[in-house]
Write a protein that holds these residues in place. Structure first.
Motif, PDB file in Angstrom:
ATOM      1  N   THR A 129     -65.823  34.639 -27.567  1.00  0.00           N
ATOM      2  CA  THR A 129     -64.689  34.103 -26.811  1.00  0.00           C
ATOM      3  C   THR A 129     -63.751  33.274 -27.672  1.00  0.00           C
ATOM      4  O   THR A 129     -62.568  33.135 -27.335  1.00  0.00           O
ATOM      5  N   ASP A 130     -64.263  32.694 -28.776  1.00  0.00           N
ATOM      6  CA  ASP A 130     -63.401  31.884 -29.636  1.00  0.00           C
ATOM      7  C   ASP A 130     -62.195  32.705 -30.093  1.00  0.00           C
ATOM      8  O   ASP A 130     -62.312  33.852 -30.474  1.00  0.00           O
ATOM      9  N   GLY A 131     -61.037  32.083 -30.083  1.00  0.00           N
ATOM     10  CA  GLY A 131     -59.799  32.763 -30.418  1.00  0.00           C
ATOM     11  C   GLY A 131     -58.958  33.052 -29.191  1.00  0.00           C
ATOM     12  O   GLY A 131     -57.729  33.142 -29.282  1.00  0.00           O
ATOM     13  N   ILE A 132     -59.609  33.192 -28.023  1.00  0.00           N
ATOM     14  CA  ILE A 132     -58.871  33.402 -26.763  1.00  0.00           C
ATOM     15  C   ILE A 132     -59.393  32.473 -25.673  1.00  0.00           C
ATOM     16  O   ILE A 132     -59.135  32.695 -24.492  1.00  0.00           O
ATOM     17  N   ARG A 133     -60.135  31.431 -26.066  1.00  0.00           N
ATOM     18  CA  ARG A 133     -60.808  30.606 -25.058  1.00  0.00           C
ATOM     19  C   ARG A 133     -59.827  29.941 -24.104  1.00  0.00           C
ATOM     20  O   ARG A 133     -60.049  29.923 -22.887  1.00  0.00           O
ATOM     21  N   SER A 134     -58.733  29.390 -24.609  1.00  0.00           N
ATOM     22  CA  SER A 134     -57.774  28.727 -23.720  1.00  0.00           C
ATOM     23  C   SER A 134     -57.115  29.747 -22.799  1.00  0.00           C
ATOM     24  O   SER A 134     -56.872  29.456 -21.616  1.00  0.00           O
ATOM     25  N   TRP A 135     -56.824  30.945 -23.316  1.00  0.00           N
ATOM     26  CA  TRP A 135     -56.273  32.010 -22.466  1.00  0.00           C
ATOM     27  C   TRP A 135     -57.282  32.394 -21.396  1.00  0.00           C
ATOM     28  O   TRP A 135     -56.920  32.587 -20.225  1.00  0.00           O
ATOM     29  N   SER A 161     -58.423  43.663 -16.054  1.00  0.00           N
ATOM     30  CA  SER A 161     -58.506  43.245 -14.656  1.00  0.00           C
ATOM     31  C   SER A 161     -57.280  43.830 -13.968  1.00  0.00           C
ATOM     32  O   SER A 161     -56.616  44.709 -14.513  1.00  0.00           O
ATOM     33  N   ASP A 162     -56.966  43.347 -12.784  1.00  0.00           N
ATOM     34  CA  ASP A 162     -55.763  43.824 -12.095  1.00  0.00           C
ATOM     35  C   ASP A 162     -54.492  43.249 -12.702  1.00  0.00           C
ATOM     36  O   ASP A 162     -53.390  43.723 -12.382  1.00  0.00           O
ATOM     37  N   LYS A 163     -54.629  42.237 -13.592  1.00  0.00           N
ATOM     38  CA  LYS A 163     -53.451  41.543 -14.101  1.00  0.00           C
ATOM     39  C   LYS A 163     -53.307  41.588 -15.617  1.00  0.00           C
ATOM     40  O   LYS A 163     -52.246  41.241 -16.136  1.00  0.00           O
ATOM     41  N   TRP A 164     -54.348  41.982 -16.353  1.00  0.00           N
ATOM     42  CA  TRP A 164     -54.262  41.951 -17.812  1.00  0.00           C
ATOM     43  C   TRP A 164     -55.183  42.995 -18.429  1.00  0.00           C
ATOM     44  O   TRP A 164     -56.152  43.451 -17.809  1.00  0.00           O
ATOM     45  N   THR A 165     -54.847  43.376 -19.673  1.00  0.00           N
ATOM     46  CA  THR A 165     -55.706  44.207 -20.523  1.00  0.00           C
ATOM     47  C   THR A 165     -55.688  43.600 -21.915  1.00  0.00           C
ATOM     48  O   THR A 165     -54.625  43.263 -22.438  1.00  0.00           O
ATOM     49  N   ILE A 166     -56.866  43.476 -22.498  1.00  0.00           N
ATOM     50  CA  ILE A 166     -57.002  42.850 -23.806  1.00  0.00           C
ATOM     51  C   ILE A 166     -57.963  43.692 -24.643  1.00  0.00           C
ATOM     52  O   ILE A 166     -58.820  44.394 -24.099  1.00  0.00           O
ATOM     53  N   SER A 167     -57.797  43.648 -25.972  1.00  0.00           N
ATOM     54  CA  SER A 167     -58.643  44.474 -26.841  1.00  0.00           C
ATOM     55  C   SER A 167     -59.285  43.631 -27.940  1.00  0.00           C
ATOM     56  O   SER A 167     -58.717  42.651 -28.417  1.00  0.00           O
ATOM     57  N   PHE A 168     -60.487  44.075 -28.331  1.00  0.00           N
ATOM     58  CA  PHE A 168     -61.281  43.439 -29.389  1.00  0.00           C
ATOM     59  C   PHE A 168     -61.737  44.525 -30.351  1.00  0.00           C
ATOM     60  O   PHE A 168     -62.122  45.617 -29.923  1.00  0.00           O
ATOM     61  N   LYS A 169     -61.671  44.248 -31.662  1.00  0.00           N
ATOM     62  CA  LYS A 169     -62.112  45.212 -32.667  1.00  0.00           C
ATOM     63  C   LYS A 169     -63.442  44.763 -33.260  1.00  0.00           C
ATOM     64  O   LYS A 169     -63.496  43.815 -34.041  1.00  0.00           O
ATOM     65  N   PRO A 170     -64.555  45.433 -32.889  1.00  0.00           N
ATOM     66  CA  PRO A 170     -65.872  45.027 -33.392  1.00  0.00           C
ATOM     67  C   PRO A 170     -65.989  45.072 -34.911  1.00  0.00           C
ATOM     68  O   PRO A 170     -66.643  44.215 -35.509  1.00  0.00           O
ATOM     69  N   ALA A 172     -63.808  44.477 -37.209  1.00  0.00           N
ATOM     70  CA  ALA A 172     -63.159  43.313 -37.824  1.00  0.00           C
ATOM     71  C   ALA A 172     -63.613  42.000 -37.197  1.00  0.00           C
ATOM     72  O   ALA A 172     -63.256  40.927 -37.692  1.00  0.00           O
ATOM     73  N   LYS A 173     -64.368  42.079 -36.087  1.00  0.00           N
ATOM     74  CA  LYS A 173     -64.855  40.906 -35.368  1.00  0.00           C
ATOM     75  C   LYS A 173     -63.708  39.987 -34.964  1.00  0.00           C
ATOM     76  O   LYS A 173     -63.749  38.770 -35.153  1.00  0.00           O
ATOM     77  N   THR A 174     -62.654  40.573 -34.405  1.00  0.00           N
ATOM     78  CA  THR A 174     -61.486  39.785 -34.027  1.00  0.00           C
ATOM     79  C   THR A 174     -60.800  40.402 -32.815  1.00  0.00           C
ATOM     80  O   THR A 174     -60.920  41.605 -32.546  1.00  0.00           O
ATOM     81  N   TRP A 175     -60.080  39.565 -32.066  1.00  0.00           N
ATOM     82  CA  TRP A 175     -59.269  40.033 -30.960  1.00  0.00           C
ATOM     83  C   TRP A 175     -58.004  40.666 -31.512  1.00  0.00           C
ATOM     84  O   TRP A 175     -57.422  40.177 -32.487  1.00  0.00           O
TER      85      TRP A 175
END
Length: 267
Positions: A129-135, A161-170, A172-175
């Motif tokens: 979650t670090d890197g997007i925790r506040s979001w 979700s119904d309001k957002w889509t986000i991606s993570f690259k395993p 590179a271990k980063t969002w």
């Protein structure tokens, strides 16, 4: 099989090459395991890459462990009990969204919207979650369903979700990014994925067709962070260089005069 009380697992007899008949259709009266009811409703089972199983509850996930074996001159001798329920299980965070569990070549990823966190498990638990925790604290709504998929083409994990889509690259271990498509469901296909909305199915990663989802063209945003490392610094100027290229086919492209329509600077 999951019992109607949502906390009991019923399992068949073990099958092997010497078995007579289909052991997977044979259920002995005592072949069940009763989990405690303190972890909420069981929402499903999930296979882990090494052949173990995840038993997923709303407030906990239990992972079975392989038998301990020692190599002998006659092969591998296994120590301990034969049933996975008689061995110690790893206890991990749970989830109420079974569709958020995503298999990848790197391990299993999932989201716990109650804690507003994302996890990865290979042989141990990793909180990503670090890197997007506040979001995540602001935009993850525990009343919305979260679903995910692994895209073998981009090697990204997508969650929506119904309001957002986000991606993570395993790898590179980063969002990676936020995305404009908001699917109802994800579907696996060979080396790619599909998404669905109410009355349509969309195939992603189409060549020369970027930022287009369900026939709608979306703008793209490029963002970056200047890290001052807690030092007081003043930004006096900002220069942006970009090439916009239109591709027509193999080895055929044209540089256009397009450029970004907006630039926002904020702190």
């Amino acid at each position: 099989n999951v019992n109607t009380d949502q906390s009991r697992i019923i399992f068949s007899q073990a099958a092997n090459i010497e078995s007579q008949g289909d052991k997977w259709l044979s259920y002995s009266p005592l072949n069940y395991h009763q989990f405690t009811n303190t972890y909420g409703k069981m929402i499903g089972l999930h296979k882990v890459n090494d052949g173990n199983m995840m038993f997923i509850f709303e407030d906990a996930t239990f992972v079975s462990q392989n038998n301990t074996g020692i190599l002998t001159d006659k092969g591998v001798a296994y120590l301990g009990e034969g049933s996975i329920f008689q061995r110690n299980m790893l206890k991990l965070p749970g989830s109420s969204d079974y569709l958020s569990f995503v298999d990848t070549p790197y391990g299993v990823y999932w989201c716990n919207k109650k804690l507003k966190e994302f996890y990865f498990f290979d042989s141990r638990l990793n909180n990503i979650t670090d890197g997007i925790r506040s979001w995540a604290y602001e935009f993850i709504d525990d009343t919305e369903e979260i679903k995910g998929i692994y895209d073998p083409y981009t090697e990204n994990v997508y969650w929506s979700s119904d309001k957002w889509t986000i991606s993570f690259k395993p790898k590179a271990k980063t969002w990676v990014s936020f995305h404009s498509f908001l699917p109802k469901y994800y579907l696996d296909i060979s080396n790619n994925f599909l998404t669905t909305q109410t009355s349509s199915i969309w195939k992603h990663n189409s060549k020369y067709d970027y930022q287009n989802y369900y026939g709608v063209q979306y703008p793209f945003i490029v963002g970056f962070t200047i890290n001052n490392k807690f030092e007081l610094r003043h930004l006096h100027s900002l220069e942006v260089y970009a090439d916009f290229i239109k591709e027509y086919g193999f080895n055929s492209k044209e540089y256009t005069d397009d450029f970004f329509t907006k630039i926002a600077v904020f702190s």
